[in-house]
Design an enzyme around this catalytic site. Structure first.
Site, short mmCIF file in Angstrom:
data_model
loop_
_atom_site.label_atom_id
_atom_site.label_comp_id
_atom_site.label_asym_id
_atom_site.label_seq_id
_atom_site.Cartn_x
_atom_site.Cartn_y
_atom_site.Cartn_z
N PHE A 111 34.50 35.24 39.02
CA PHE A 111 34.16 33.77 38.85
C PHE A 111 33.64 33.11 40.29
O PHE A 111 33.00 32.16 40.24
CB PHE A 111 35.22 33.16 38.27
CG PHE A 111 35.89 32.21 39.10
CD1 PHE A 111 37.15 32.88 39.57
CD2 PHE A 111 35.74 30.76 39.67
CE1 PHE A 111 37.95 32.20 40.22
CE2 PHE A 111 36.50 30.35 40.41
CZ PHE A 111 37.91 30.97 40.83
N LYS A 112 33.90 33.84 41.29
CA LYS A 112 33.76 33.21 42.70
C LYS A 112 32.05 33.15 42.84
O LYS A 112 31.88 32.41 43.64
CB LYS A 112 34.31 34.20 43.72
CG LYS A 112 35.77 34.34 43.99
CD LYS A 112 36.43 33.01 44.04
CE LYS A 112 37.85 33.33 44.30
NZ LYS A 112 38.75 33.66 43.18
N ASP A 113 31.52 33.98 42.21
CA ASP A 113 30.05 33.77 42.28
C ASP A 113 29.31 32.61 41.83
O ASP A 113 28.43 32.08 42.43
CB ASP A 113 29.18 34.93 41.38
CG ASP A 113 29.42 36.37 41.94
OD1 ASP A 113 29.54 36.69 43.52
OD2 ASP A 113 29.57 37.34 41.30
N LEU A 116 29.72 30.74 45.03
CA LEU A 116 29.25 31.33 46.31
C LEU A 116 27.69 31.70 46.26
O LEU A 116 27.14 32.43 47.14
CB LEU A 116 30.11 32.34 46.64
CG LEU A 116 31.52 31.88 47.31
CD1 LEU A 116 32.65 32.93 47.41
CD2 LEU A 116 31.04 31.55 48.84
#
Ligand SMILES: *Cc1c(COP(=O)(O)O)cnc(C)c1O
Length: 497
Positions: A111-113, A116
């Site tokens: 989920f960091k995408d 980011l």
């Protein structure tokens, strides 16, 4: 909208400045200076929007120094073909009350995408808007997923350089390979001999080291952060809570105004804090359920009001949540204290000096009225992956399984059957070792990471994500290993300072 620091040192800066700085010079975190409130009409209006349109609307409340056209450009670049689902964040119905919000269809499969893929576009605009002349050096401490997502987002972005530190031996093999094979002329990845908290502390120390900051400044550099302490990381995460609600309205699982629960697998408290901001804006939420692994410092905190990091650090099967110092909690405490920066400074000092703090009754009661907390052991996590696959044919990664297990406990404990969204934070392929072992124990025996990917795909019928497919064939580019007290030297070395 103007921003201020939770520690009281800065109190009137634009969002571009807050994003560029990352962390406030007084060690605090930037928070919006005013409350944003939306109404039912606004939420109903999201139903027929796509993800990009929803994002543009919500970002426009917080990034008021960005033109609407600029925000549109950022969301268009961030949430397009780089996501493997046209919905960007598909909502999958598991049963009558339970839905999975899949946040892992971006290039790095976690989920960091969501944050980011857009932060570098904010950063480029922020550099322009503030007339910054220096190159921005992004320092990242990662428990595995942020590192790759940040490298991927910032690779070859003009005016930036990115250096990622990860705990040596503390990330999965897939995560490690994703980072060490990263291309881009402005990227570095370094293994640190220590755990995630050591790595995060090391990065914070570099930010606060006047000697290093001065030395790099003279060479035309300036530090910033892509960790979830950066407001530019947090604000895009608010969007998908609204988006999930709008999807539930759209498929008639709920009616306008109905409350729902969110279950969030939590480490640094960034993701669940974004849910809290969504709720404070007026999104109808019944409970925010904070799910931890055996590093259950947040579970104890929410139950008792005492945050106590003096405990053993566990390496678990959900490594991206192996964290004992949840940085973003500071923002919640600040908001709930009535923006009392003196109080927050005291708590944060106690955390460093004594290893614990106890919040006052008012803060504790406010937290307990909205949050519920639980944790899942590795054994329970594995059992949960098995039973969900058996019951629904749905494959959970270990982090999402922590959330699912805690949700089961919540339902047993409270009997609450409010429609609930489990925030699914990683593709099961990213943590294939644990997942394949849980599901296909005997056949998984003795296979390497890449044979496991194939096994998992063949058995479940789920496709291997593009970003993970040929990892073993890529060239290893980043080989540096360093001790935790040498991180500053490494930074100076990479920048030729
Ligand atoms: C980072 C991460 C988490 C924890 O999110 P926080 O915002 O740090 O609470 C959970 N699951 C996965 C897969 C992650 O990468």
């Amino acid at each position: 909208m103007r921003y201020k620091s939770t520690r009281g040192g800065l109190f009137d800066i634009a969002s571009a400045e807050a994003i560029k700085m990352g962390i406030a010079p007084d060690g605090g975190l930037f928070v919006p200076g005013e409350k944003v409130s939306i109404d039912k009409v606004f939420i109903d209006g999201l139903v027929n929007d796509n993800y990009r349109e929803r994002a543009e609307k919500i970002l426009s409340f917080f990034l008021t120094d960005f033109e609407r056209e600029e925000l549109r450009e950022c969301v268009t670049k961030a949430y397009g073909d780089n996501f493997s689902s046209p919905d960007v964040v598909p909502l999958v119905r598991l049963h009558e009350h339970l839905h999975m919000l899949e946040l892992w269809h971006g290039p790095t499969c976690a989920f960091k995408d969501m944050a980011l893929q857009i932060l570098p576009h904010f950063m480029v605009k922020a550099i322009e808007k503030t007339g910054e002349k220096a190159d921005i050096v992004i320092l990242v401490a990662t428990s595995g997923d942020t590192g790759k997502a940040a490298l991927e987002g910032f690779a070859d972005v003009d005016g930036t350089h990115i250096i990622v530190f990860y705990p040596n031996g503390g990330v999965s093999e897939v995560q490690r390979l994703q980072m060490v094979t990263q291309t881009g002329r402005n990227t570095n990845a370094v293994a640190v001999n220590g755990n995630f908290d050591d790595t995060q502390t090391g990065v914070k120390r570099i930010f606060n080291d006047e000697g290093i900051c001065k030395a790099i400044e003279e060479k035309g550099y300036r530090f910033s952060s892509a960790n979830s302490i950066n407001w530019g990381r947090l604000v895009p995460q608010i969007v998908y809570y609204f988006s999930a609600y709008a999807e539930l309205l759209k498929n008639k699982s709920i009616r306008s105004g109905d409350k729902i629960n969110f279950v969030v697998p939590t480490g640094n408290f960034g993701n669940i804090l974004a849910a809290w901001y969504a709720m404070s804006m007026g999104l109808p939420v019944n409970r925010l359920i904070c799910a931890s692994n055996e590093n259950n410092v947040l579970t104890d905190f929410i139950i008792s009001g005492t945050y106590d990091r003096r405990r053993e650090f566990h390496k678990t099967l959900s490594p991206s949540m192996d964290i004992l110092i949840s940085s973003n909690l500071e923002r919640l405490l600040y908001e709930l204290s009535g923006k009392d920066s003196g109080l927050i400074r005291g708590y944060m000092n106690d955390l460093i000096e004594k290893g614990f703090y106890t919040v006052n009754d008012s803060i504790r009661e406010q937290i307990q009225s909205k949050f519920w907390a639980g944790f899942s052991s590795d054994r329970e996590t594995i059992e949960c992956i098995r039973s969900v696959y058996q019951d629904y044919g749905y494959v959970l990664d270990t982090h999402t399984a922590v959330a699912m297990d805690v949700y089961d406990k919540y339902v047993i404990y409270t009997g609450d059957l409010t429609p609930t969204v489990i925030v699914s934070t990683a593709s099961p392929f990213k943590f294939n070792q644990s997942v394949a072992k849980a599901l296909f124990e005997d056949e998984a025996e003795g296979l390497d990471e890449f044979e496991l990917l194939k096994l998992l795909s063949e058995k479940t019928g789920w496709e291997i994500p593009v970003g993970l497919k040929d990892l073993d064939k890529r060239e290893i580019i980043h080989k540096t290993v360093c001790d935790k007290d040498k991180m500053g030297d490494i930074v100076m070395h990479f920048l030729n300072v």
